[in-house]
Structure formats: C-alpha cells, structure tokens
Scaffold this motif. Sequence first.
Motif, PDB file in Angstrom:
ATOM      1  N   ASN A   9     -52.112  39.431  33.344  1.00 50.35           N
ATOM      2  CA  ASN A   9     -52.884  38.183  33.292  1.00 50.35           C
ATOM      3  C   ASN A   9     -54.150  38.287  34.138  1.00 50.35           C
ATOM      4  OD1 ASN A   9     -50.898  37.138  31.715  1.00 50.35           O
ATOM      5  ND2 ASN A   9     -49.843  36.051  33.371  1.00 50.35           N
ATOM      6  N   LYS A  12     -56.677  40.355  32.368  1.00 49.35           N
ATOM      7  CA  LYS A  12     -57.277  39.583  31.259  1.00 49.35           C
ATOM      8  C   LYS A  12     -58.374  38.665  31.803  1.00 49.35           C
ATOM      9  CE  LYS A  12     -53.419  39.254  27.988  1.00 49.35           C
ATOM     10  NZ  LYS A  12     -52.219  38.410  27.772  1.00 49.35           N
ATOM     11  N   ALA A  13     -58.082  38.021  32.946  1.00 48.62           N
ATOM     12  CA  ALA A  13     -59.063  37.105  33.545  1.00 48.62           C
ATOM     13  C   ALA A  13     -60.342  37.858  33.917  1.00 48.62           C
ATOM     14  CB  ALA A  13     -58.461  36.434  34.767  1.00 48.62           C
ATOM     15  N   ILE A  15     -61.480  40.591  32.536  1.00 51.84           N
ATOM     16  CA  ILE A  15     -62.205  40.937  31.296  1.00 51.84           C
ATOM     17  C   ILE A  15     -62.947  39.710  30.761  1.00 51.84           C
ATOM     18  CG2 ILE A  15     -61.909  41.666  28.883  1.00 51.84           C
ATOM     19  CD1 ILE A  15     -59.541  43.433  29.965  1.00 51.84           C
ATOM     20  N   GLN A  16     -62.279  38.552  30.801  1.00 48.92           N
ATOM     21  CA  GLN A  16     -62.941  37.318  30.338  1.00 48.92           C
ATOM     22  C   GLN A  16     -64.210  37.053  31.148  1.00 48.92           C
ATOM     23  OE1 GLN A  16     -59.408  34.765  30.803  1.00 48.92           O
ATOM     24  NE2 GLN A  16     -59.831  33.989  28.750  1.00 48.92           N
ATOM     25  N   LEU A  17     -64.093  37.274  32.450  1.00 46.53           N
ATOM     26  CA  LEU A  17     -65.234  37.003  33.331  1.00 46.53           C
ATOM     27  C   LEU A  17     -66.431  37.866  32.942  1.00 46.53           C
ATOM     28  CD1 LEU A  17     -65.896  35.309  35.911  1.00 46.53           C
ATOM     29  CD2 LEU A  17     -65.422  37.368  37.229  1.00 46.53           C
ATOM     30  N   THR A  19     -66.926  39.338  29.955  1.00 44.46           N
ATOM     31  CA  THR A  19     -67.363  39.258  28.556  1.00 44.46           C
ATOM     32  C   THR A  19     -67.941  37.901  28.183  1.00 44.46           C
ATOM     33  OG1 THR A  19     -65.066  38.798  27.993  1.00 44.46           O
ATOM     34  CG2 THR A  19     -65.827  41.061  27.688  1.00 44.46           C
ATOM     35  N   LYS A  20     -67.634  36.867  28.955  1.00 42.99           N
ATOM     36  CA  LYS A  20     -68.165  35.534  28.619  1.00 42.99           C
ATOM     37  C   LYS A  20     -69.675  35.523  28.842  1.00 42.99           C
ATOM     38  CE  LYS A  20     -64.187  32.572  29.586  1.00 42.99           C
ATOM     39  NZ  LYS A  20     -63.972  31.975  28.259  1.00 42.99           N
ATOM     40  N   VAL A  24     -69.053  29.928  33.067  1.00 41.86           N
ATOM     41  CA  VAL A  24     -67.826  29.126  33.083  1.00 41.86           C
ATOM     42  C   VAL A  24     -68.034  28.006  34.105  1.00 41.86           C
ATOM     43  CG1 VAL A  24     -65.334  29.194  33.426  1.00 41.86           C
ATOM     44  CG2 VAL A  24     -66.528  31.236  32.604  1.00 41.86           C
ATOM     45  N   PHE A  31     -59.162  28.238  34.098  1.00 41.44           N
ATOM     46  CA  PHE A  31     -59.731  29.596  34.047  1.00 41.44           C
ATOM     47  C   PHE A  31     -59.705  30.254  35.433  1.00 41.44           C
ATOM     48  CE2 PHE A  31     -63.355  32.472  34.633  1.00 41.44           C
ATOM     49  CZ  PHE A  31     -63.053  33.435  33.671  1.00 41.44           C
ATOM     50  N   GLN A  34     -56.494  31.653  37.288  1.00 38.98           N
ATOM     51  CA  GLN A  34     -55.888  32.930  36.869  1.00 38.98           C
ATOM     52  C   GLN A  34     -56.103  34.018  37.922  1.00 38.98           C
ATOM     53  OE1 GLN A  34     -56.619  33.749  32.373  1.00 38.98           O
ATOM     54  NE2 GLN A  34     -58.465  32.756  33.162  1.00 38.98           N
ATOM     55  N   ASN A  65     -71.473  33.298  36.886  1.00 38.92           N
ATOM     56  CA  ASN A  65     -70.008  33.475  36.945  1.00 38.92           C
ATOM     57  C   ASN A  65     -69.583  34.127  38.264  1.00 38.92           C
ATOM     58  OD1 ASN A  65     -69.662  32.292  34.496  1.00 38.92           O
ATOM     59  ND2 ASN A  65     -69.291  34.173  33.345  1.00 38.92           N
TER      60      ASN A  65
END
Length: 752
Positions: A9, A12-13, A15-17, A19-20, A24, A31, A34, A65
């Motif tokens: 998890n 994943k967080a 990677i989200q950071l 790729t967004k 955020v 979000f 995580q 971010n």
Amino acid sequence: MGSADSKLNFRKAVIQLTTKTQPVEATDDAFWDQFWADTATSVQDVFALVPAAEIRAVREESPSNLATLCYKAVEKLVQGAESGCHSEKEKQVVLNCSRLLTRVLPYIFEDPDWRGFFWSTGEEEDENARPLAESLLLAIADLLFCPDFTVQSHRRNNVDSAEDVHSLDSCEYIWEAGVGFAHSPQPNYIHDMNRMELLKLLLTCFSEAMYLPPSPESGSPNPWVQFFCSTENRHALPLFTSLLNTVCAYDPVGYGIPYNHLLFSDYREPLVEEAAQVLIVTLDHDSATSTTPTVDGTTTGTAMDDADPPGPENLFVNYLSRIHREEDFQFILKGIARLLSNPLLQTYLPNSTKKIQFHQELLVLFWKLCDFNKKFLFFVLKSSDVLDILVPILYFLNDARADQSRVGLMHIGVFILLLLSGERNFGVRLNKPYSVRVPMDIPVFTGTHADLLIVVFHKIITSGHQRLQPLFDCLLTIVVNVSPYLKSLSMVTANKLLHLLEAFSTTWFLFSASQNHHLVFFLLEVFNNIIQYQFDGNSNLVYAIIRKRGVFHQLANLPTDPPSIHKALQRRRKTPEPLSRAGSQEGASMEGSRPAAPAEPGTLKTSLVATPGIDKLTEKSQVSEDGTLRSLEPESQPSSVEGSPSEGILSWKSKLPLQTIMRLLQVLVPQVEKICIDKGLTDESEILRFLQHGTLVGLLPVPHPILIRKYQANSGTAMWFRTYMWGVIYLRNVDPPIWYDTDVKLFEIQRV
C-alpha cells in the motif's frame, strides 16, 4: 501477511504521488494517510520503497505534491507532540512521518530553489505562523521527552494527562545520569529506538550544511542548529544533558567479559552514536569569530538568565562552556577515555570484546570540550588522566598512517595533541613511565609516554603516506612545545630524533621546497631545549648528538652558492625518498601489533579543505620566570628559496640555532675521545655513565627563554572541522544511507 500488505500500500501511494499530474489537495486525508496511518514500515523499508529518482521527479514535476507531503508530515509530528502520543497508532504515525522526512529532506536541500522552503510559513499568509522548520524542530524536541514514547512515564495512571505535555518539566526526564542529573532511568529498548529515529531526523535537518560549498567566509551559522539551540527550544538544557550523559555513560556490552556482546545484543550503541553525532553538530560554532563571552568559561557558575550577549547565542555551546564541577569533569573524561580505549583492548581471544566504531565523533567532542571550556582543559591536564586520552590517540595515529581514507582522523588527532602541548602540564605528564602495552607496530622501548609520543611521530613521518606531509610541521611543533619538560629520553627515542634531523638536513631536501628548512629549525629547538633545561637526565640524547656530530657540522657548513645548490637538487633524482632510508630500520615490534594497512580498494573517502599553515594555526608565547605566558609579536617569515635561492638560504642559514649544540660538542667530544683512548673503551654504557655525571654549568650560552606555540582558533580550522565532521557523519550513516548519492557540496566523495 500484514507487513507485506502495508509495504504494498505504501509503495502504491508513492507511485500515485509521482504519477499524479494534478496537485493533490491537502484536505484529501484518505490519500495522505496512506503514507503514515496504515503502514508499519521500518526506516530501511522507506528508503527502499521511496527511490531517489522518484523523489527528484516529484520535486521537478509535481512540486506542490512534494510541498504538501512535507507540510502534512510535519503537521502529524506537531499533533503527536501536542497530544503526547498516547495510543500505539499515534506513535506509529509519528515514527512513519519522521522516517519519511529523513528520506526526503536531503533532496530538498540539494536543490537551491527548494532550500528556503522549510523557512517559509506555508500557504495561508498568517503573520504569526511559524516557519515549517521551526515547527518541525520544536515538535522533535517535545517528542524526545514524551512519556511512554521516548522517556519513562512518572505517572502511575495515564488518565487525562494529555495537557501535561505543556506543563511537563523535561529536566526530570533526562535520559541518563551524569552531568547535573543523578537518577539513572531503567534502560528501555523501545524508548531508545524511538529516540534514535527522532535523532536521525534531527541530524538530517541539520545536514543542510552538507549542501553548501566550503568557504572560509561562510561563518554564518546553520539556521537549523541556530534555532534548535536557542531559547525558543524549552528543552535545550535537558536535551544537551541527555545527549552528553548518554555518550559519556555508555559502557559497551562485553567490556571485560569475553564474548558477552555475542550473547546480549547491545541496542544502546546505535543511540549513543546518533547522540554523539547530533551533539558535535550542535557544537559547530566558530569560536574565532564568536561574540559569545561565555565561551572562555569566565561566566561559569552564573545564573543562566544573565544579560544576553550580542549576536546569536548557541545554548549548547553556552552550557558546555559553563560546566565546572570536578565530578562532572571526571565523569566526562572517564567516559570519553573509556570509549576511546575500547578499540585497543587486546585479549588473546579473537573478537571477544565488542569494538565501537565512533571514535572520530568522540575525538571531535573532546576537541570541542577543550576548545570551549578551558576549565575542562586544565582539569584534563591536572592529573595523569590525560594519558588515558593520549595513548588511544597515538594508537589511532599509528594505525591510520598508511590509510589514505583516514587522513582526517590523522589531522584531528594531531590537532588535539597540538592544543594540549600548548600547556606546560602536558609536557610534565609525559614523564610518567609507559608500562601498559598497547599492541602497536613500533620498536620496543623502555621509557616514558614522551618516548611513546616521539617514536609514533617518527613512524608517521618515515612511513606514513605522502598526504601526511602537511602535518610534519604540526608534529614537530608538538615535540618542541613539550621538549623543555622531558626529563629522560630513551636511547631508541634519541636515535629517532637524530634520524629525523639527518633526513631533513640533506642538502637536496633542504633546497627542494621553500618551507623545508623549518623542520630542521624545529628539531634544533628540541635539542636546545633539552640541553638547556633537562641536561642532567638526558645522557642518551647527548650521546646520540655526539655520535651524529657530523650532521651538525654539515649544517653549519651548508653551501649557499648557486652551483652547489643546483648540484644538490640534481642529486635528488637519483636518491630515494629521504625518510625511507636505512636507519629507520626497526627491530622487534610490540606484541600483538600488525602493520598499518592501506585502505581497502573501493573504500569511500570524503575530501577535506586545506588546513592553515603552522604559523596561522599557532601563536608564539614566551614562558616567563614565574611560569606565566606572554604573547609575542609574530615574526616576519624568512624569504623563500624561490627566485634567487642563495639569498634565501643565506637569510635562514645565519639564523640556524647551532650555538648551544656546537658548544656542547666542543666541550664533550674531546673528553669522550680521551676516555675512550685512556681506557680503551668501546662500551657505550661506560661513556653514558661518564655523560650522566658530567655537567655543562657555566659552559653553555645563557638559556634562551622557552617558546611555546599555542594553538589559536581561526576560521580556517573552523571550516576544516565542519568538512571533517560532516564527512565522518556522511560515511558512517550507511543503514539507512541517508545522504548517499545526493548532490553534497561541502566535500567530494572519492573512491580510494
């Protein structure tokens, strides 16, 4: 399974950071949580799961971010400090946030555009809002005295004690007995680990200094250290005391009991290392340009709330300079001596004692203590306890002399001895017989600590690596400073000193660099001091001078005409290095010793700024009849060899202080020759016996005043200490590798 899930998890967080593309929102708790709420990631996990490339990518491509991540993490630490971290979940959040910030901060510091980020006050332009850096530092300080998290709670029940965080007197929660605190709390593994994580984050905050290039003008204090050590931090005193006592009270497991460290894991050592590193960084203060009057110890014992001195005041330096009780000095000195001696402990069972690795940090700490607290320096020199510091330093110097990666260690060891040698008591203490046998590959001798010092220095000069040459002046200055007090040198030592003179006075060595003649001047000054002030006990040295009298005659008749100089310099190409000649061949070495080894291939080392020359490092003082010192005006330096060599040589040749030695030879050589002829003597012991009972009273020139070259603080050495200290910290923090592969500017990282 839970741990693997939480790592997944967390990843994943991350990677989200990265790729967004859209920022955020700070309010999107689902979000941001995580990163710290649902995970149990160790600091090693965080370093593995947040790769450097991704931090840089967020910094470049989604700066808002990265900014929000930092704000939110600091906010969580502030909340934890406010609430007192009562639940396990709150503790976990605090640890996760501190690990994440430890990972990210170096990438903020390496980018000049981001460096001011933590000193901004955030999005809402609130006049009274604190800069982010200040909120972070105050939260760390609070968390380091958080009952049931980093310190033992004094309460029986923890009901309704949330508000107590503000009224808590952290002086009652100092981590270890020692200076100013008598109670030794029960050791607690969890508290130690939590302290260590927070200290790691604190050290990372301070490490902004690594990302600024060195320059002697950069005397500006580190803003992180400056704020943390100011009156804004209400925990400054208990924290300073906790760090100092934790280091000085530490006793490595297995001390005295073989293999004990293999039976019990020593969880204290990582905390002690971290404490030592944080402590020396907070004390990084240029005393040469300091405006703080307390640094010389004159205000010791006054109330803490005296009128503020001008300029920024570093409370840690202030507290250190004001320690004054004998029992506190004893505790500090014993602790540092015990830890410095630890790597020397030799038993016949291999690996049976635990070896500590943080002796460089301890040497910096000892230096700071002596530099900022003169009462401590005098306490150290008051008894022969100073020898418990001297012997380990000589051991490290001898051990590191062939290893290019340890040049910094060689320098700090020599600087400490230079500082000590400026005090008469140090020379006097050296007369104590040397009986402990530390395993060192130096010749066996029977003698005093002075013999040990000179024999080790001879070894460094004759068989150290090339990069130590700038230290030769310092080494010989130390010997000059102590020489008037040395009562009896052994024959081994006397021969070593004469061997150095012989090597340094070869014509091509003298003419090959403009500063080389200084080394001969220093050695002649050593001989003169001993002959003038300690003739009676030094028959070994007098005998060695008589045997090598040719060297002195050769110096007196040094050629100064250009053709002879040219010829001597030509000879250099055919001659090997002067100091590795036969004559330094050694007999038996001490038991258990092994030769100093060069660095392993691939060893990392950090570069150091150049140290000032000996004339900038020291100021000359004269010892008056009553033993007090008075400063002398600096002399103008003799002109160099460059340009017109013969004129330069003439200017210093006429100043060679040979009169005392020539007079001694004039008086004693005929007497010794007569004895040899009359008695048919070839036996050294008879000649030595004659010299022991001889006297030169009334035959020598009037004794010259004793000159001491005392170390003086200057911004050049302050900068050197900064690069050395951060270089040590950089190389020692490998698990996790906090600064590896970031763009540090204070030094270069090289492979040996």
